[in-house]
Design an enzyme around this catalytic site. Structure first.
Site, short mmCIF file in Angstrom:
data_model
loop_
_atom_site.label_atom_id
_atom_site.label_comp_id
_atom_site.label_asym_id
_atom_site.label_seq_id
_atom_site.Cartn_x
_atom_site.Cartn_y
_atom_site.Cartn_z
N PHE A 63 0.84 -1.20 0.00
CA PHE A 63 0.00 0.00 0.00
C PHE A 63 0.87 1.24 0.00
CE2 PHE A 63 0.80 -0.84 4.44
CZ PHE A 63 0.96 0.42 5.02
N CYS A 64 0.25 2.36 -0.39
CA CYS A 64 0.91 3.67 -0.40
C CYS A 64 -0.18 4.72 -0.28
CB CYS A 64 1.74 3.85 -1.67
SG CYS A 64 0.79 3.71 -3.20
N THR A 65 0.13 5.96 -0.58
CA THR A 65 -0.84 7.03 -0.39
C THR A 65 -2.04 6.91 -1.33
OG1 THR A 65 0.96 8.50 0.25
CG2 THR A 65 -1.15 9.54 -0.27
N ILE A 118 -4.14 4.43 0.55
CA ILE A 118 -4.69 4.81 1.85
C ILE A 118 -5.86 5.78 1.70
CG2 ILE A 118 -4.17 5.95 4.06
CD1 ILE A 118 -1.22 5.11 3.56
#
Length: 298
Positions: free
Chosen positions: A200-202, A229
């Site tokens: 996951f990331c932003t 996210i």
């Protein structure tokens, strides 16, 4: 999510949208974009005409954008972008703010949407499997995926972003730039045997590339969090997440309700400064923070 909770979340989001003057959008798409030089002035022109602010990256592998402006103007811009068949299905994540979340407008041409320096990774030719927010929450609620395998979250962001907030019990390799990720994830491959990995990331870009790379080096059960996210916050709130989400604009961080927080970045060293750290005498607005106080600045 229970029906009444979902309705409350929708009502809260509607109230924020009604009170906010600006819509902030984040969007990207991996697709062959072979006329970036030709398109750059067109993007500059429409953004200037509509008074939008933010950053747009045009690259041979696709587009990435973070923009802010009034609802009607954002909608007009997106209609213009989607008129290009390559971006007709562009998906957008939204948040709201009283002020525009960026202070200027930049349209840049880059080699990659996000620098990884792994030319064999071409998301346009085939994405890694993804998991949506509601499914991920269910997995995390249960501790296992739908096949009964343990679920492990892997954060693909830089260390200072992770420090603002991340999923509970996440794997964080303290990388300082995304180009470090391929080597470190390869070195730890045995750690994930028998487990389902969710990167996951932003907003989804880094974890999409990361998941493809992991597949390329032999990871069997790896997913990316669809929309990152920010989409997770939008869909299910802050379940299994501690802290806020760092964003690259004046807001610095958003809470799980997609509201700006009191977290800031130091004007001098660009370190993230929490509300508690801002109480320190070492924090002087535009002069120093606990991270750089007493250090000679280059």
């Amino acid at each position: 999510m229970p029906a009444n909770t979902a309705l409350q979340a929708e009502a809260h989001a509607a109230a924020i949208a009604a009170a906010a003057a600006h819509v902030n959008i984040a969007a990207y798409k991996f697709v062959t974009f072979d006329n970036t030089e030709e398109m750059r002035p067109l993007y500059q022109d429409i953004c200037q005409r509509l008074g939008l602010k933010g950053t747009i990256l045009l690259t041979p592998e696709g587009i990435n954008m973070f923009l802010s402006g009034p609802r009607a103007r954002i909608d007009e811009y997106l209609a213009w972008v989607r008129d290009d068949a390559r971006f007709a299905d562009l998906e957008v994540k939204e948040s709201y703010s009283v002020e525009q979340s960026h202070k200027r407008m930049l349209v840049k041409i880059k080699k990659e949407i996000i620098t990884m320096r792994m030319p064999l990774i071409k998301p346009e030719e085939g994405r890694a499997p993804f998991v949506d927010a509601h499914t991920l929450k269910r997995w995390l609620d249960n501790g296992v995926d739908d096949h009964g395998k343990p679920v492990v979250m892997v954060d693909t962001r830089n260390d200072f972003e992770v420090d603002v907030g991340t999923f509970d019990n996440t794997v964080d390799y303290r990388i300082t730039k995304f180009t470090e990720f391929p080597e470190v994830i390869a070195a730890h491959k045995p750690d994930f045997d028998g487990k389902t990995v969710v990167t996951f990331c932003t907003g989804g870009i880094r974890c999409e590339k990361a998941a493809i790379h992991m597949q390329n080096i032999g990871y069997q059960d790896v997913y990316q969090l669809e929309g990152g996210i920010l989409k997770y916050f939008e869909e299910v709130g802050g379940a299994h997440y501690t802290g806020d989400c760092f964003v690259f604009d004046y807001r610095t961080a958003l809470n799980p309700k997609l509201e700006p927080t009191e977290t800031v970045q130091c004007f001098v060293c660009r370190a993230v400064v929490t509300p508690r750290q801002q109480l320190s005498p070492e924090y002087v607005y535009e002069k120093s923070c606990p991270h750089c106080y007493g250090k000679k600045q280059a």
